[in-house]
Design an enzyme around this catalytic site. Sequence first.
Site, short mmCIF file in Angstrom:
data_model
loop_
_atom_site.label_atom_id
_atom_site.label_comp_id
_atom_site.label_asym_id
_atom_site.label_seq_id
_atom_site.Cartn_x
_atom_site.Cartn_y
_atom_site.Cartn_z
CB SER A 91 -18.44 -9.45 -28.99
OG SER A 91 -17.63 -9.25 -27.87
CD GLU B 284 -11.34 -11.76 -27.40
OE1 GLU B 284 -12.12 -10.84 -27.23
OE2 GLU B 284 -11.63 -12.96 -27.17
C1 LIG Z 1 -15.21 -5.76 -24.94
C2 LIG Z 1 -15.56 -7.12 -24.38
C3 LIG Z 1 -15.90 -8.14 -25.25
C4 LIG Z 1 -16.25 -9.40 -24.74
N1 LIG Z 1 -16.67 -10.37 -25.61
C5 LIG Z 1 -17.05 -11.56 -25.14
C6 LIG Z 1 -17.56 -12.57 -26.02
O1 LIG Z 1 -17.71 -12.35 -27.22
N2 LIG Z 1 -17.90 -13.77 -25.50
C7 LIG Z 1 -17.78 -14.03 -24.17
O2 LIG Z 1 -18.08 -15.15 -23.74
N3 LIG Z 1 -17.34 -13.10 -23.30
C8 LIG Z 1 -16.98 -11.87 -23.76
N4 LIG Z 1 -16.56 -10.90 -22.88
C9 LIG Z 1 -16.48 -11.23 -21.46
C10 LIG Z 1 -15.02 -11.32 -21.02
O3 LIG Z 1 -14.39 -12.45 -21.59
C11 LIG Z 1 -14.99 -11.38 -19.48
O4 LIG Z 1 -15.65 -10.24 -18.96
C12 LIG Z 1 -13.56 -11.39 -19.01
O5 LIG Z 1 -12.90 -12.58 -19.39
C13 LIG Z 1 -13.48 -11.28 -17.49
O6 LIG Z 1 -14.22 -12.29 -16.89
P1 LIG Z 1 -15.28 -11.92 -15.77
O7 LIG Z 1 -16.18 -10.84 -16.30
O8 LIG Z 1 -15.88 -13.20 -15.31
O9 LIG Z 1 -14.43 -11.25 -14.63
P2 LIG Z 1 -13.57 -12.00 -13.51
O10 LIG Z 1 -12.64 -12.99 -14.15
O11 LIG Z 1 -14.49 -12.49 -12.44
O12 LIG Z 1 -12.72 -10.79 -12.97
C14 LIG Z 1 -13.26 -9.83 -12.07
C15 LIG Z 1 -12.10 -9.05 -11.48
O13 LIG Z 1 -11.27 -9.92 -10.70
C16 LIG Z 1 -9.93 -9.87 -11.18
N5 LIG Z 1 -9.31 -11.21 -11.14
C17 LIG Z 1 -9.89 -12.39 -11.50
N6 LIG Z 1 -9.01 -13.40 -11.37
C18 LIG Z 1 -7.84 -12.85 -10.93
C19 LIG Z 1 -6.55 -13.39 -10.62
N7 LIG Z 1 -6.28 -14.69 -10.75
N8 LIG Z 1 -5.59 -12.52 -10.22
C20 LIG Z 1 -5.85 -11.18 -10.09
N9 LIG Z 1 -7.06 -10.63 -10.36
C21 LIG Z 1 -8.04 -11.44 -10.78
C22 LIG Z 1 -10.04 -9.40 -12.62
O14 LIG Z 1 -8.85 -8.79 -13.06
C23 LIG Z 1 -11.19 -8.42 -12.55
O15 LIG Z 1 -10.75 -7.15 -12.12
C24 LIG Z 1 -16.23 -9.64 -23.35
C25 LIG Z 1 -15.89 -8.59 -22.47
C26 LIG Z 1 -15.58 -7.35 -22.98
C27 LIG Z 1 -15.26 -6.23 -22.01
#
Ligand SMILES: Cc1cc2nc3c(=O)[nH]c(=O)nc-3n(C[C@H](O)[C@H](O)[C@H](O)COP(=O)(O)OP(=O)(O)OC[C@H]3O[C@@H](n4cnc5c(N)ncnc54)[C@H](O)[C@@H]3O)c2cc1C
Length: 256
Positions: free
Chosen positions: A22, A105
């Site tokens: 972010s 957070e």
């Molecule tokens: C506004 C914003 C700010 C952010 N800031 C930062 C930052 O500063 N630093 C940083 O490192 N990251 C940051 N992120 C990233 C954020 O932490 C990740 O996008 C988030 O944790 C989801 O991880 P992922 O993208 O790997 O999705 P995934 O975890 O792969 O999820 C993908 C989909 O699968 C579903 N899913 C996954 N596991 C499960 C489960 N066990 N049960 C049911 N459904 C599941 C999820 O709900 C989602 O719909 C930010 C994201 C946003 C949107």
Amino acid sequence: AQTRAVRDGDHYVINGAKIWTSLGSHAKYMILLARTNPNEKRYAGLSYFLIPMQTPGIRTQPIRKLTGEYGFTQTFFEDARVPAECLMGREGEGWAIAMKTLTFERGAAGGQAGGLNRMSVTIDAVVALARRSRREGQPALQDPFVRDQLVRFMIEAQGDRLCTSRGRVPALCSERPLAIPLSNKLRVTEQARRMFQFALSLQGANAARWVGDAAAVDGGKWQRAYFNAFSATIGGGPSQIQANIVGERVRGLPKD
Ligand SMILES: Cc1cc2nc3c(=O)[nH]c(=O)nc-3n(C[C@H](O)[C@H](O)[C@H](O)COP(=O)(O)OP(=O)(O)OC[C@H]3O[C@@H](n4cnc5c(N)ncnc54)[C@H](O)[C@@H]3O)c2cc1C
């Protein structure tokens, strides 16, 4: 985490990449979870660093969002040397510290790169929009379905406000201290997304107009708010994960 941090005297040398940092282009410091022990798997062997972004070898690449704005970066580390004192806690404790950080957070309204969100557009603004919008030649506010929806959003918004106030009084949260902040994040962010979707539905075909289109309602701010509302449902962990956390830590349900 694949990004590596290797101890070298008074420094750690970092190589790898992170995504979704972010406001990474503007930040002075970033939290970095990096692997210090490659022989351990998954959460073990990770360490938590607070590192200065101006370090040589750290490069940020802004990411353009669906809305056209820039809120995140991909961050690359190429032999970036950071002082050993950037390590928070001890080597290998990274996951536990990160989970503690995330609790804050997850108790807030999502990440900070969301842009225009519920905090700046309230239910009152949606009511005003319904008053201005037309349905069958009448103000949409006169449509019983629209009124019903608006009242539901008002009740939810009032519930959120009261819950947030209650969360600030420890004596009222002593049984389950995390219940209100954790469930607030899930509820408030999903509610905002639904509310903006409803605000767009009030605009009929104009909902398809985007920022910059002279005919867009209110300059397209509702469209932008709608897209940005998704970020708060994902930042800090998506709603499905948040629901798991509430289920396990607040309701005491068995682990997923
Ligand atoms: C506004 C914003 C700010 C952010 N800031 C930062 C930052 O500063 N630093 C940083 O490192 N990251 C940051 N992120 C990233 C954020 O932490 C990740 O996008 C988030 O944790 C989801 O991880 P992922 O993208 O790997 O999705 P995934 O975890 O792969 O999820 C993908 C989909 O699968 C579903 N899913 C996954 N596991 C499960 C489960 N066990 N049960 C049911 N459904 C599941 C999820 O709900 C989602 O719909 C930010 C994201 C946003 C949107």
